[in-house]
Scaffold this active site. Structure first.
Site, PDB file in Angstrom:
ATOM      1  N   ARG A 162       0.738  -1.068   0.044  1.00  0.00           N
ATOM      2  CA  ARG A 162       0.141  -0.086   0.079  1.00  0.00           C
ATOM      3  C   ARG A 162       0.844   1.365   0.089  1.00  0.00           C
ATOM      4  NH1 ARG A 162      -2.195  -3.615  -1.099  1.00  0.00           N
ATOM      5  NH2 ARG A 162      -3.769  -4.885  -0.316  1.00  0.00           N
ATOM      6  N   SER A 237     -11.299  -1.240   2.956  1.00  0.00           N
ATOM      7  CA  SER A 237     -10.590  -1.583   4.330  1.00  0.00           C
ATOM      8  C   SER A 237     -10.311  -0.270   4.735  1.00  0.00           C
ATOM      9  CB  SER A 237      -9.363  -2.502   3.837  1.00  0.00           C
ATOM     10  OG  SER A 237      -9.903  -3.715   3.654  1.00  0.00           O
ATOM     11  N   GLU A 333      -5.622   3.035   6.206  1.00  0.00           N
ATOM     12  CA  GLU A 333      -5.037   2.810   4.787  1.00  0.00           C
ATOM     13  C   GLU A 333      -5.770   4.060   4.078  1.00  0.00           C
ATOM     14  OE1 GLU A 333      -6.235  -0.196   1.536  1.00  0.00           O
ATOM     15  OE2 GLU A 333      -5.622  -0.815   3.228  1.00  0.00           O
TER      16      GLU A 333
END
Length: 337
Positions: A162, A237, A333
């Site tokens: 990520r 998420s 995130e």
């Protein structure tokens, strides 16, 4: 190309947060983007893609530039592979389905991820054993200050979990305008390594899956676990899976032997954030109109009229509780604005 004042952003963020842009403009071509950046060089700017990876906690006191560049084309191919360029404003899931319809392999495990093509390299999005970096060739980007175009290669993007150069070294300096992917035309590498995919295929009696079978399995799994943002506001998420030193993990694991984990390397271990959140009792919990989804503890949701600040407070409570309970820090995130 019209600039709007006090523009509502509820439809432009998947959390469905009520927030306003001081000024807003949608650009549909490279020339329009260059013109806006040039004519408003002294104005504070905010670049908006699909709005799927952000939490708005306030109005945006800037000129919001919505990147709505559309189009996809095959720019090169050989017997085995095809190079496809997709414009930044293309919806990611629709693009994935298009590649599968052409029998181009490589993106099927990332079906149904919300957002647009242009933001996929920023996060190095991934799911079920694949990441953008696995098929990424390059992306074109415009420098915000100079309006010069630049190509970023796979190596230059320094992809990690990520992570990419766009979140660090060149953050807020470039706008990605298109992405090139190298996809297979034959001898597809079908990835069914995740148990959930295997179980879904078995349930449907599929023993030799093709691209469409894997995509359908991923879609079914995601739909069973993740709410549709059009029905229940969310950003997928919310947290990253923490990666911690193996030596540290062994001490924690001794206290919590049932803890799920994945070995990343000889020195690092990944712990599923969803498992930690569920064990801490947050799964399905609701705080007014902000909450945690009943089927997936990683997903924070807006039940209707939650503010971004309320969702942020819930996320901070989760982070603090996880740290107090397990001694493991978990990071968001999602970009908090």
């Amino acid at each position: 190309m019209e600039i709007h004042n006090q523009f509502p952003l509820k439809k432009y963020n998947t959390f469905g947060i009520e927030a306003y842009a001081k000024r807003f403009v949608a650009v549909h071509t490279i020339d329009e983007l260059r013109q806006v950046l040039n004519e408003h060089s002294n104005e504070k700017k905010f670049i908006l893609g699909g709005g799927s990876n952000m939490l708005l906690t306030k109005d945006i006191d800037a000129l919001v530039i919505h990147i709505d560049l559309k189009g996809k084309e095959i720019i090169k191919q050989d017997d085995d592979c095809v190079w496809v360029e997709a414009q930044a404003g293309e919806n990611w899931h629709e693009f994935v389905l298009w590649t599968i319809a052409q029998d181009f392999g490589g993106l099927e495990n990332m079906s149904l991820i919300p957002g647009n093509v242009g933001t996929t390299p920023v996060q190095n999005i991934g799911a079920y054993g694949t990441e953008i970096k696995d098929t990424f060739v390059s992306c074109q980007a415009m420098h915000i200050e100079t309006q010069q175009m630049r190509v970023f290669t796979l190596e230059e993007c320094t992809f990690g979990y990520r992570e990419s150069i766009f979140k660090h070294q060149v953050k807020d300096q470039y706008i990605i305008t298109s992405v090139v992917f190298r996809l297979t035309k034959r001898n597809h590498k079908i990835n069914t390594s995740y148990g959930d995919i295997q179980a879904e295929l078995a349930k449907n009696g599929i023993t030799q899956p093709g691209l469409k079978d894997v995509s359908n399995a991923v879609i079914a799994i995601r739909q069973s676990k993740l709410p549709d943002p059009k029905v229940l506001g969310n950003s997928g998420s919310f947290f990253k899976n923490p990666i911690i030193p193996k030596s540290e993990f062994e001490k924690i694991h001794a206290k919590f032997p049932e803890m799920k984990f994945f070995t990343v390397s000889d020195t690092q271990v990944k712990v599923p954030a969803g498992w930690l959140i569920e064990q801490a009792g947050f799964k399905g919990k609701r705080f007014g109109d902000a909450g945690i989804h009943k089927n997936q503890a990683l997903v924070l949701v807006n039940y209707g009229n939650a503010t971004g600040q309320e969702i942020l407070e819930v996320s901070k409570l989760i982070q603090q509780t996880i740290f107090d309970t397990f001694g493991i820090p978990i990071e968001a995130e999602v970009n908090v604005i």
